[in-house]
Design an enzyme around this catalytic site. Structure first.
Site, PDB file in Angstrom:
ATOM      1  N   ASP A   1       4.167   9.428  -1.603  1.00 28.01           N
ATOM      2  CA  ASP A   1       2.960   8.802  -1.072  1.00 28.01           C
ATOM      3  C   ASP A   1       2.533   7.677  -1.986  1.00 28.01           C
ATOM      4  O   ASP A   1       2.583   7.815  -3.213  1.00 28.01           O
ATOM      5  CB  ASP A   1       1.826   9.828  -0.950  1.00 28.01           C
ATOM      6  CG  ASP A   1       0.975   9.612   0.294  1.00 28.01           C
ATOM      7  OD1 ASP A   1       0.943   8.469   0.787  1.00 28.01           O
ATOM      8  OD2 ASP A   1       0.359  10.572   0.762  1.00 28.01           O
TER       9      ASP A   1
ATOM     10  N   HIS B   1       0.787  -1.233   0.000  1.00 28.16           N
ATOM     11  CA  HIS B   1       0.000   0.000   0.000  1.00 28.16           C
ATOM     12  C   HIS B   1       0.819   1.284   0.000  1.00 28.16           C
ATOM     13  O   HIS B   1       0.239   2.370   0.074  1.00 28.16           O
ATOM     14  CB  HIS B   1      -0.941   0.011   1.210  1.00 28.16           C
ATOM     15  CG  HIS B   1      -2.082  -0.946   1.112  1.00 28.16           C
ATOM     16  ND1 HIS B   1      -3.295  -0.613   0.541  1.00 28.16           N
ATOM     17  CD2 HIS B   1      -2.192  -2.247   1.489  1.00 28.16           C
ATOM     18  CE1 HIS B   1      -4.107  -1.656   0.593  1.00 28.16           C
ATOM     19  NE2 HIS B   1      -3.469  -2.660   1.160  1.00 28.16           N
TER      20      HIS B   1
END
Length: 453
Positions: free
Chosen positions: A365, A158
């Site tokens: 990110d 993730h």
């Protein structure tokens, strides 16, 4: 066909004597699937896990079970705060100088991963699918594969997967790669991360790579991009909620300015909060006209407060906020309203609704769901988005910036504020369509369909 989810944190929390679903994108996506199909969620439990290692939910008519692992203080310190948060997290986000490569961290990480795998094997039915989540559990797929060679195993990463030149800094880079390759399908948010993983498998393990396949130990492991989204239906409803709209109006009255900028982040060095504040300061220096006309709300949710680097970051942010407000504040105008606390989803939706511009400028990110939340809740807001977030690859209508370029971000703030309404509506309308297509429930369905094909 049942489902076994293996994740670091449990999906339920105790509230007023009863268990309720936790808040978070992963829980939102996977609990409905688990409830529908039946199965088990294997996770690190809270302090009650030693006495209650299994938790049927709902208690009266269980749809699934949570298998809870109790972790000792040493395990938490070395596996979670050590290997996960001080090694894998900074390295994956390209902060090599912040990595703390202690062997005791990796040894405890391997032991805890073994415990997760053993707990999974206890509940893994013959026809069940296992889906392992994220960087805390990289060794679990390989352990499961050794125990059940014919089992169906998926794995999802993730956060960013870095370039091989960065990944190979880890003394355990190859062992961790082998662990992940125990899965049948390995998922990432965007193609860039998938390509970086394929490169690492080829160059560090000598694996044969064909298109998106890694040929490894007599198997073919598929490496795929599956961008995650938000619960778009929930945010659509929130954006029209009268209470949310009323709170948004209150925020605008509180600001007392024509324009509101917004940042929403966990307090983490990867999120670019310091650089964003410096860009706002530069904007005020270069644009005297907007002094007193623009307010910047920065929401910073406390995170990993036991880690010294995070406490040091908070001190730096406090100092910069104080400097900006001390330099520019006048006649009741507070340039930066810094909110260091957690907010509910409804409260955040009100901030999204109130803001004219969202500054989502992480230094790295994996995806960044705040960008999508803002798009879903906003009516005509402009999204200023870091090129170094995975979201930039799926949200092209945002104003893209290099978060390290202080001058460039300052110029983007000016451009966003001055943008004609027609262009604002065109951009937000296109972004809303993209966010709808990325819906988190669709993400879970698409990955499982690929795994179970």
């Amino acid at each position: 066909m049942g489902l076994v989810i293996v994740a670091n944190r449990e999906p339920l929390r105790e509230q007023e004597g009863r268990w309720v679903p936790s808040v978070g994108g992963l829980v939102t996506a996977l609990l409905p699937v688990l409830a529908r199909r039946g199965g088990v969620w294997v996770a690190w439990g809270d302090r009650t896990a030693r006495e209650r290692p299994t938790l049927p939910y709902p208690p009266n008519h269980p749809q699934f079970t949570v298998r809870r692992l109790y972790l000792s203080e040493r395990e938490v310190s070395h596996y979670y705060y050590g290997m996960a948060n001080r090694v894998l997290w900074p390295l994956a986000h390209y902060f090599i100088e912040r990595t703390d490569l202690r062997r005791e961290f990796y040894k405890e990480y391997a032991r805890v991963n073994q415990r997760f795998a053993e707990a999974t094997l206890e509940v893994w039915g013959t026809d069940d699918t296992v889906w392992v989540q994220d960087y805390q559990l990289m060794l679990v797929p390989g352990i499961l594969r050794q125990a059940r060679p014919e089992g169906r195993i998926g794995y999802f990463w993730h956060i960013p997967w870095p370039a091989v030149e960065v990944w190979r800094v880890l003394p355990w880079a190859r062992a961790l790669l082998r662990g992940v390759l125990g899965a049948d399908v390995v998922g990432f948010h965007v193609e860039e991360y998938a390509e970086n993983f394929l490169d690492a498998a080829r160059r560090l393990l000598g694996a044969e790579v064909r298109d998106n396949l890694v040929c490894w130990e007599g198997r073919r492991v598929r490496i795929e991009a599956h961008p995650i989204g938000i619960d778009t239906r929930a945010y659509r409803h929130l954006s029209y909620d009268p209470k949310v709209r009323a709170e948004a109006q209150r925020i605008r009255r509180e600001a007392g300015t024509e324009h509101i900028l917004l940042g929403v982040d966990r307090l983490d060095y990867t999120k670019g909060i310091l650089e964003r504040l410096l860009a706002f300061e530069r904007f005020l220096q270069a644009n005297p006209y907007y002094r007193g006309r623009v307010t910047f709300y920065q929401v910073a949710t406390p995170s990993r407060t036991r880690v010294e680097s995070y406490r040091a970051l908070k001190r730096e942010i406090d100092e910069i906020v104080g400097r900006i407000n001390g330099s520019f504040m006048r006649d009741g105008w507070v340039p930066v309203r810094y909110l260091y606390r957690a907010f509910t989803r409804e409260q955040l939706a009100a901030f999204y609704r109130a803001a004219d511009v969202a500054l989502i400028t992480p230094l790295r990110d994996g995806m960044n769901l705040v960008a999508q939340e803002f798009v879903a809740a906003s009516e005509d807001g402009i999204l200023v988005l870091s090129d170094l977030a995975g979201a930039a690859q799926v949200l092209p209508e945002a104003l893209h910036v290099n978060p390290y370029d202080i001058e460039g971000v300052a110029q983007a703030i000016r451009e966003a504020i001055r943008m004609p309404m027609r262009e604002r509506y065109a951009r937000i309308s296109a972004l809303k369509q993209r966010v709808e297509a990325l819906d988190v429930h669709g993400w879970a369905r698409r990955f499982l369909e690929s795994l179970e094909v």
